[in-house]
Design a protein around this motif. Structure first.
Motif, PDB file in Angstrom:
ATOM      1  N   MET A  58       0.847  -1.175   0.000  1.00  0.00           N
ATOM      2  CA  MET A  58       0.000   0.000   0.000  1.00  0.00           C
ATOM      3  C   MET A  58       0.892   1.237   0.000  1.00  0.00           C
ATOM      4  N   LYS A  59       0.583   2.195  -0.889  1.00  0.00           N
ATOM      5  CA  LYS A  59       1.340   3.449  -0.953  1.00  0.00           C
ATOM      6  C   LYS A  59       0.695   4.464  -0.020  1.00  0.00           C
ATOM      7  N   ILE A  60       1.532   5.201   0.699  1.00  0.00           N
ATOM      8  CA  ILE A  60       1.061   6.182   1.676  1.00  0.00           C
ATOM      9  C   ILE A  60       1.379   7.591   1.186  1.00  0.00           C
ATOM     10  N   MET A  61       0.387   8.494   1.289  1.00  0.00           N
ATOM     11  CA  MET A  61       0.561   9.909   0.950  1.00  0.00           C
ATOM     12  C   MET A  61       0.598  10.701   2.258  1.00  0.00           C
ATOM     13  N   PRO A  62       1.643  11.512   2.483  1.00  0.00           N
ATOM     14  CA  PRO A  62       1.686  12.336   3.693  1.00  0.00           C
ATOM     15  C   PRO A  62       0.830  13.598   3.514  1.00  0.00           C
ATOM     16  N   CYS A  63      -0.420  13.540   3.903  1.00  0.00           N
ATOM     17  CA  CYS A  63      -1.339  14.674   3.756  1.00  0.00           C
ATOM     18  C   CYS A  63      -1.004  15.750   4.792  1.00  0.00           C
ATOM     19  N   PRO A  64      -0.889  17.017   4.383  1.00  0.00           N
ATOM     20  CA  PRO A  64      -0.565  18.066   5.353  1.00  0.00           C
ATOM     21  C   PRO A  64      -1.687  18.343   6.354  1.00  0.00           C
ATOM     22  N   LEU A  65      -2.907  17.925   6.050  1.00  0.00           N
ATOM     23  CA  LEU A  65      -4.032  18.135   6.970  1.00  0.00           C
ATOM     24  C   LEU A  65      -4.288  16.915   7.844  1.00  0.00           C
ATOM     25  N   ASN A  66      -4.229  15.718   7.253  1.00  0.00           N
ATOM     26  CA  ASN A  66      -4.652  14.500   7.945  1.00  0.00           C
ATOM     27  C   ASN A  66      -3.532  13.535   8.297  1.00  0.00           C
ATOM     28  N   GLY A  67      -2.312  13.859   7.936  1.00  0.00           N
ATOM     29  CA  GLY A  67      -1.204  12.946   8.194  1.00  0.00           C
ATOM     30  C   GLY A  67      -1.136  11.848   7.140  1.00  0.00           C
ATOM     31  N   PRO A  68      -0.397  10.784   7.408  1.00  0.00           N
ATOM     32  CA  PRO A  68      -0.233   9.700   6.429  1.00  0.00           C
ATOM     33  C   PRO A  68      -1.563   8.986   6.142  1.00  0.00           C
ATOM     34  N   ARG A  69      -1.889   8.905   4.840  1.00  0.00           N
ATOM     35  CA  ARG A  69      -3.138   8.272   4.432  1.00  0.00           C
ATOM     36  C   ARG A  69      -2.887   7.378   3.220  1.00  0.00           C
ATOM     37  N   ASN A  70      -3.777   6.430   2.986  1.00  0.00           N
ATOM     38  CA  ASN A  70      -3.711   5.560   1.814  1.00  0.00           C
ATOM     39  C   ASN A  70      -3.849   6.412   0.557  1.00  0.00           C
ATOM     40  N   ILE A  71      -3.009   6.175  -0.444  1.00  0.00           N
ATOM     41  CA  ILE A  71      -2.993   6.971  -1.678  1.00  0.00           C
ATOM     42  C   ILE A  71      -4.333   6.898  -2.415  1.00  0.00           C
ATOM     43  N   GLN A  72      -5.144   5.866  -2.164  1.00  0.00           N
ATOM     44  CA  GLN A  72      -6.435   5.730  -2.837  1.00  0.00           C
ATOM     45  C   GLN A  72      -7.448   6.787  -2.398  1.00  0.00           C
ATOM     46  N   GLU A  73      -7.137   7.521  -1.321  1.00  0.00           N
ATOM     47  CA  GLU A  73      -8.025   8.593  -0.863  1.00  0.00           C
ATOM     48  C   GLU A  73      -7.795   9.897  -1.626  1.00  0.00           C
ATOM     49  N   PHE A  74      -6.823   9.918  -2.545  1.00  0.00           N
ATOM     50  CA  PHE A  74      -6.411  11.154  -3.194  1.00  0.00           C
ATOM     51  C   PHE A  74      -6.604  11.093  -4.701  1.00  0.00           C
ATOM     52  N   VAL A  75      -6.707  12.274  -5.290  1.00  0.00           N
ATOM     53  CA  VAL A  75      -6.769  12.429  -6.743  1.00  0.00           C
ATOM     54  C   VAL A  75      -5.721  13.456  -7.127  1.00  0.00           C
ATOM     55  N   CYS A  76      -4.919  13.129  -8.137  1.00  0.00           N
ATOM     56  CA  CYS A  76      -3.929  14.069  -8.642  1.00  0.00           C
ATOM     57  C   CYS A  76      -4.589  14.925  -9.727  1.00  0.00           C
ATOM     58  N   ALA A  77      -4.418  16.251  -9.620  1.00  0.00           N
ATOM     59  CA  ALA A  77      -5.042  17.164 -10.585  1.00  0.00           C
ATOM     60  C   ALA A  77      -4.023  17.806 -11.521  1.00  0.00           C
ATOM     61  N   GLY A  78      -2.810  17.297 -11.532  1.00  0.00           N
ATOM     62  CA  GLY A  78      -1.830  17.775 -12.489  1.00  0.00           C
ATOM     63  C   GLY A  78      -0.848  18.786 -11.931  1.00  0.00           C
ATOM     64  N   GLU A  79       0.036  19.237 -12.812  1.00  0.00           N
ATOM     65  CA  GLU A  79       1.108  20.150 -12.431  1.00  0.00           C
ATOM     66  C   GLU A  79       0.565  21.506 -11.969  1.00  0.00           C
ATOM     67  N   VAL A  80       1.310  22.142 -11.075  1.00  0.00           N
ATOM     68  CA  VAL A  80       1.007  23.506 -10.680  1.00  0.00           C
ATOM     69  C   VAL A  80       1.572  24.408 -11.777  1.00  0.00           C
ATOM     70  N   VAL A  81       0.682  25.146 -12.439  1.00  0.00           N
ATOM     71  CA  VAL A  81       1.069  26.013 -13.551  1.00  0.00           C
ATOM     72  C   VAL A  81       0.458  27.393 -13.330  1.00  0.00           C
ATOM     73  N   ARG A  82       1.257  28.432 -13.566  1.00  0.00           N
ATOM     74  CA  ARG A  82       0.753  29.796 -13.408  1.00  0.00           C
ATOM     75  C   ARG A  82      -0.215  30.123 -14.544  1.00  0.00           C
ATOM     76  N   GLU A  83      -1.404  30.621 -14.171  1.00  0.00           N
ATOM     77  CA  GLU A  83      -2.425  30.988 -15.142  1.00  0.00           C
ATOM     78  C   GLU A  83      -2.014  32.263 -15.878  1.00  0.00           C
ATOM     79  N   PRO A  84      -2.268  32.331 -17.191  1.00  0.00           N
ATOM     80  CA  PRO A  84      -1.948  33.559 -17.926  1.00  0.00           C
ATOM     81  C   PRO A  84      -2.823  34.726 -17.465  1.00  0.00           C
ATOM     82  N   ASP A  85      -2.333  35.932 -17.665  1.00  0.00           N
ATOM     83  CA  ASP A  85      -3.093  37.139 -17.314  1.00  0.00           C
ATOM     84  C   ASP A  85      -4.291  37.255 -18.252  1.00  0.00           C
ATOM     85  N   PRO A  86      -5.527  37.177 -17.749  1.00  0.00           N
ATOM     86  CA  PRO A  86      -6.711  37.216 -18.607  1.00  0.00           C
ATOM     87  C   PRO A  86      -6.833  38.512 -19.413  1.00  0.00           C
TER      88      PRO A  86
END
Length: 80
Positions: free
Chosen positions: A1-29
């Motif tokens: 089982m893979k563990i994700m260190p959540c900053p709010l809840n501590g170590p949790r099973n990776i199945q509780e999480f969803v990855c939403a992609g890279e952090v990218v700066r939004e262009p100036d609208p």
């Protein structure tokens, strides 16, 4: 089982999480062209090494950033 260190809840099973992609700066609208928006939405770096990504903890609806090594798939650190 893979563990994700959540900053709010501590170590949790990776199945509780969803990855939403890279952090990218939004262009100036106010000045961004259609090409700028297309690059923001569709063109990601996809580099090998440490990448900052948005992650979502589903049970608590908590968003945070994780630094993950894409070569080893190890999570180096997480933060709000």
């Amino acid at each position: 089982m893979k563990i994700m260190p959540c900053p709010l809840n501590g170590p949790r099973n990776i199945q509780e999480f969803v990855c939403a992609g890279e952090v990218v700066r939004e262009p100036d609208p106010a000045v961004a062209s259609d090409d700028d928006w297309a690059n923001y939405v569709f063109m990601l770096d996809n580099k090998a090494g440490v990448v900052c990504e948005w992650w979502y903890h589903v049970p608590t609806s908590f968003w945070f950033i994780a630094e993950r090594n894409t070569v080893t798939d190890e999570i180096d650190r997480t933060y709000r």
